[in-house]
Design a protein around this motif. Structure first.
Motif, short mmCIF file in Angstrom:
data_model
loop_
_atom_site.label_atom_id
_atom_site.label_comp_id
_atom_site.label_asym_id
_atom_site.label_seq_id
_atom_site.Cartn_x
_atom_site.Cartn_y
_atom_site.Cartn_z
N ASN A 56 0.62 -1.25 -0.39
CA ASN A 56 0.26 -0.27 -0.04
C ASN A 56 1.32 1.88 0.19
O ASN A 56 2.18 1.33 0.36
N SER A 57 0.36 2.31 -0.99
CA SER A 57 1.17 3.51 -0.46
C SER A 57 -0.15 4.35 0.82
O SER A 57 -1.15 4.97 0.62
N GLU A 58 0.77 5.41 1.98
CA GLU A 58 0.14 6.70 2.48
C GLU A 58 -0.30 7.33 2.30
O GLU A 58 0.62 7.98 2.92
N VAL A 59 -0.90 7.71 1.32
CA VAL A 59 -1.03 9.40 1.35
C VAL A 59 -1.53 9.19 0.72
O VAL A 59 -2.06 9.33 0.77
N PRO A 60 -2.05 10.88 0.83
CA PRO A 60 -3.23 11.04 0.34
C PRO A 60 -3.67 11.28 -1.16
O PRO A 60 -2.64 11.70 -1.60
N LEU A 61 -5.18 11.14 -1.53
CA LEU A 61 -5.39 11.44 -3.09
C LEU A 61 -5.03 10.60 -4.08
O LEU A 61 -5.75 10.01 -5.02
N VAL A 62 -3.34 10.12 -4.48
CA VAL A 62 -3.65 8.77 -5.14
C VAL A 62 -3.15 7.85 -4.58
O VAL A 62 -3.52 6.79 -4.93
N GLY A 63 -2.52 7.66 -2.91
CA GLY A 63 -2.43 5.95 -3.11
C GLY A 63 -2.07 5.32 -3.20
O GLY A 63 -1.43 4.52 -4.35
N GLY A 64 -3.33 4.07 -2.94
CA GLY A 64 -3.24 3.24 -4.01
C GLY A 64 -2.21 2.15 -3.29
O GLY A 64 -1.82 1.87 -2.15
N VAL A 65 -1.82 1.15 -4.46
CA VAL A 65 -1.13 0.25 -4.75
C VAL A 65 -0.17 -0.59 -5.70
O VAL A 65 -1.06 -0.20 -6.79
N SER A 66 0.51 -0.78 -5.11
CA SER A 66 1.83 -1.13 -6.09
C SER A 66 2.02 -2.94 -5.99
O SER A 66 1.68 -2.95 -5.11
N ALA A 67 2.37 -2.96 -7.10
CA ALA A 67 3.01 -4.72 -6.62
C ALA A 67 4.23 -4.90 -7.33
O ALA A 67 4.89 -4.68 -8.72
N VAL A 68 5.34 -5.70 -6.70
CA VAL A 68 6.64 -6.79 -7.17
C VAL A 68 6.63 -7.92 -7.79
O VAL A 68 5.91 -9.06 -7.02
N ARG A 69 6.46 -8.33 -9.09
CA ARG A 69 6.60 -9.74 -9.09
C ARG A 69 8.20 -10.64 -9.41
O ARG A 69 9.06 -9.97 -9.79
N PHE A 70 8.19 -11.50 -8.72
CA PHE A 70 9.55 -11.98 -8.86
C PHE A 70 9.31 -13.58 -9.71
O PHE A 70 8.44 -14.34 -9.50
#
Length: 388
Positions: A99-113
């Motif tokens: 997760n990204s704990e910032v206002p307005l844009v926030g969201g989720v990123s992923a890394v694939r291994f």
């Protein structure tokens, strides 16, 4: 109340609640007393490595991502303020979401291994949401990303990047922190990051579909037998969900949440506790409390995100304090597993194990510069002989 008296009072409260023993694998005798400091299974922490980590012998680390910089070999810029995370199997490899704990844009990123741990891709799975703090994985392979503000929602996201994220408003609108799924009782437990917050569970109409269901809140008088009551207005409210039900139990800043073998463990930062809810018997206990540590200082403070292993070990990350991840064993021993040096104004977030249990992922949310928006965040991998 004086410190010693308060410790004795809390201990009597916890032990006195123990008419029913926990059924979970980790705390078969939970009410015998909360975890105490001791020697861990991996020995003492070693010297600081090249990445600023002190690890037990036999463990190594690497940096997999830095906020506002490209993830190596992918062209994807890693998000700011990395927070809650989880791992998912992906063929012979795996995926780590954050997760990204910032206002307005926030969201989720992923890394694939890949199977050998090589990073092969990085990408977004959720965008334009608010202060995405912690969350939890579901048994059907999705990630629940929780917004941490008064009218926040839970978003169900696809770690594999194939399907669009979905808002799950039926799970309530409040200052969400973390989630943990109980596949036996077919409910999702939820923590609330308020100084007088509550502990909830969501009961879907159909297990595996979080679009509709009932939100309930834990009620009772403290450690011991507890129950659940329905929250009348979990979505559209003038009175916050935590204030809608008489007798709702209050917790001082709900943080991480982890379910295993009939017990849901959750943390509260305001009193540095790890709670244990025995879902089989409907009993609430305290697995760790820094006020109940005997014979010296508490090794674990600033309790935050939490995860565990199939063998029954809990791993609890610290928000500030010594910037450690502490291990709590099934035998009731609490001990530092790792320490991050040089990040005095940050917090450790998102601990999660790879599906095979050989790698632990986590982040320093604000990194060494401590900038509040987390533009200096760092995400790490620790590899070694973790016991199963």
């Amino acid at each position: 109340m004086r410190g010693v008296d308060r410790r004795n009072f809390l201990r009597l409260t916890v032990v006195g609640a123990g008419a029913t023993a926990f059924t979970g694998g980790l705390w078969q005798s939970a009410f015998a007393g909360p975890a105490q400091p001791g020697a861990g299974p991996y020995g003492p922490l070693g010297a600081v490595d090249a990445n600023g980590l002190r690890l037990p012998q036999g463990f190594t680390s690497r940096v997999i991502a830095r906020s506002m910089k490209e993830v190596a070999g992918t062209g994807y810029v890693w998000h700011a303020a990395p927070d809650g995370g989880a791992c998912f199997p992906d063929g012979d490899g795996w995926i780590y979401v954050s997760n990204s704990e910032v206002p307005l844009v926030g969201g989720v990123s992923a890394v694939r291994f890949a199977a050998d741990g090589t990073i092969v891709d990085a990408y977004r799975t959720l965008s334009m949401t608010q202060i995405n703090c912690a969350g939890g994985a579901t048994p059907w392979g999705t990630w629940l990303s929780c917004e941490e503000y008064d009218y926040g929602c839970v978003y169900e996201t696809d770690p594999y990047g194939r399907n669009a994220a979905k808002k799950r408003s039926a799970m309530g609108r409040f200052k969400h922190e973390a989630a943990a799924c109980d596949p036996v009782r077919k409910v999702v437990y939820l923590t609330e990051d308020q100084s007088d917050g509550c502990f909830y569970r969501f009961v879907p109409k159909v297990w595996g579909d979080l679009s509709a269901g009932t939100l309930e809140v834990l009620v009772g008088s403290g450690p011991g037998e507890v129950g659940w009551k329905q929250v009348p207005q979990p979505q559209l409210w003038l009175t916050a969900p935590r204030d809608q039900v008489a007798g709702a139990l209050r917790f001082k800043g709900g943080e991480g949440c982890y379910y295993s073998d009939g017990v849901c463990y959750f943390t509260t930062k305001g009193d540095n506790r790890v709670w244990a809810y025995d879902a089989v018997n409907g009993v609430l206990g305290i697995a760790y409390d820094d006020d109940l540590v005997e014979g010296g200082g508490a090794p674990l403070t600033g309790v935050d995100n939490i995860t565990g292993t199939p063998g029954g070990d809990l791993y609890v990350a610290e928000d500030g304090a010594d910037m450690e991840i502490n291990l709590i064993t099934p035998e009731g021993v609490v001990t530092p597993f790792l320490r991050l040096e040089g990040h005095p104004d940050s917090e450790i977030t998102g601990p999660a194990f790879s599906p095979d249990g050989t790698r632990l992922y986590f982040s320093s949310q604000r990194g060494s510069d401590g900038v509040i928006l987390g533009t200096g965040g760092v995400t790490y991998e620790v590899r070694g002989p973790f016991r199963s």
